[in-house]
Design an enzyme around this catalytic site. Structure first.
Site, PDB file in Angstrom:
ATOM      1  N   ASP A  67       0.809  -1.220   0.000  1.00  0.00           N
ATOM      2  CA  ASP A  67       0.000   0.000   0.000  1.00  0.00           C
ATOM      3  C   ASP A  67       0.842   1.271   0.000  1.00  0.00           C
ATOM      4  O   ASP A  67       2.050   1.231   0.222  1.00  0.00           O
ATOM      5  CB  ASP A  67      -0.981  -0.008   1.188  1.00  0.00           C
ATOM      6  N   ASN A 136      -7.649  -4.207  14.228  1.00  0.00           N
ATOM      7  CA  ASN A 136      -9.039  -4.531  13.868  1.00  0.00           C
ATOM      8  C   ASN A 136      -9.095  -5.645  12.821  1.00  0.00           C
ATOM      9  O   ASN A 136     -10.143  -5.888  12.236  1.00  0.00           O
ATOM     10  CB  ASN A 136      -9.753  -3.281  13.341  1.00  0.00           C
ATOM     11  N   HIS A 138      -7.243  -5.702  10.015  1.00  0.00           N
ATOM     12  CA  HIS A 138      -6.954  -5.296   8.629  1.00  0.00           C
ATOM     13  C   HIS A 138      -5.653  -5.906   8.128  1.00  0.00           C
ATOM     14  O   HIS A 138      -4.730  -6.182   8.903  1.00  0.00           O
ATOM     15  CB  HIS A 138      -7.003  -3.771   8.447  1.00  0.00           C
ATOM     16  N   GLU A 143      -9.756  -2.581   5.408  1.00  0.00           N
ATOM     17  CA  GLU A 143     -10.342  -2.426   6.740  1.00  0.00           C
ATOM     18  C   GLU A 143     -11.580  -3.319   6.873  1.00  0.00           C
ATOM     19  O   GLU A 143     -12.096  -3.822   5.882  1.00  0.00           O
ATOM     20  CB  GLU A 143     -10.732  -0.951   6.951  1.00  0.00           C
TER      21      GLU A 143
END
Ligand code: F6R
Length: 246
Positions: A67, A136, A138, A143
């Site tokens: 990313d 979380n 990801h 996400e």
């Protein structure tokens, strides 16, 4: 899935570096999928040391990163290109033209994503994808709620992520609000996955991701469907994994 438990971050990093290094030795022109974040730094340091000793040759290796922030230039110290140069690329003999990261400066997001998908396809896919794990669940910037079938796409960063990142920037207006990320589909198409986790704060999400239901609410849970995943974690991060899993 193979789970390797190590006493601490240092040993987790060494095991991860060994697996990456074995990949490069077995296939010198392999495609490595790389990650940023705090977890891989120790593994990258180790790889740099082995390179200095003459133990690994990256001259034919190609890399694709997960990313990049949209709008940040490679020389912005918060960009993921900058991170990779600082922690790995500038210390080893990988050819600059063989290192790929989504183009954060491409304003046309559709073009940026199509270009990146094309790069991954032209390289013949990813041999080994290194992943960290978000609190979380990801992976990359996928996400909770992210569709499993997506390739590279542009994501709007959550308010929590923007707020967390603002400490690294001179003013809140400079914090990127979007990022380009490899999608879950591309990650799942990697021939091998290596996930690294460290610290007690990752223990619950590691359990949820690998021993809970497979759901877009926990993006990393999709890795349960991949046939070649190695999870390397320190004792704290693997504390909630059932003993019979090892
Ligand atoms: C990094 C990335 C992220 C991180 C994740 C964990 O390129 O895409 O998914 O892997 O946020 O970050 P750390 O390692 O800092 O806990």
């Amino acid at each position: 899935m193979k789970i390797l438990k190590t006493p601490d971050y240092y040993h987790m990093s060494r095991v991860a570096a060994n697996i990456l290094s074995a990949q490069v030795i077995m296939k010198p022109d392999c495609v490595l999928g790389l990650a940023t974040g705090s977890t891989p730094i120790g593994a990258y340091e180790q790889l740099c040391r082995w390179y200095e000793k003459g133990d690994i040759d990256f001259s034919q290796v190609k890399s694709v990163n997960l990313d990049e922030y949209r709008g940040l230039s490679p020389d912005n110290s918060q960009s993921y290109r900058y991170f990779m140069e600082k922690h790995l690329f500038s210390h080893i003999n990988i050819k600059p033209e063989n290192t790929h990261i989504p183009n954060g400066l491409e304003p046309d997001s559709e073009k940026a994503c199509l270009q990146y998908n094309q790069i991954i396809h032209e390289l013949g896919g990813i041999d080994l994808q290194l992943l960290g794990l978000g609190h979380n669940g990801h992976i990359g910037f996928n996400e909770p709620g992210a569709a499993f079938e997506k390739e590279t796409h542009c994501v709007n960063l959550t308010a929590a992520t923007i707020a967390a990142n603002s400490r690294f920037f001179a003013s809140s207006g400079e914090v990127p609000t979007q990022a380009y990320t490899m999608g879950i589909k591309a990650i799942m198409q990697a021939r091998k996955i290596l996930m690294i986790v460290s610290g007690a704060d990752k223990a619950q999400i590691v359990k949820d991701a690998f021993f809970g239901p497979i759901t877009p609410k926990v993006p990393a849970s999709v890795l349960q469907l991949h046939n070649d995943v190695t999870l390397v974690g320190d004792e704290e991060a693997l504390a909630l994994i059932p003993d019979n899993a090892f």
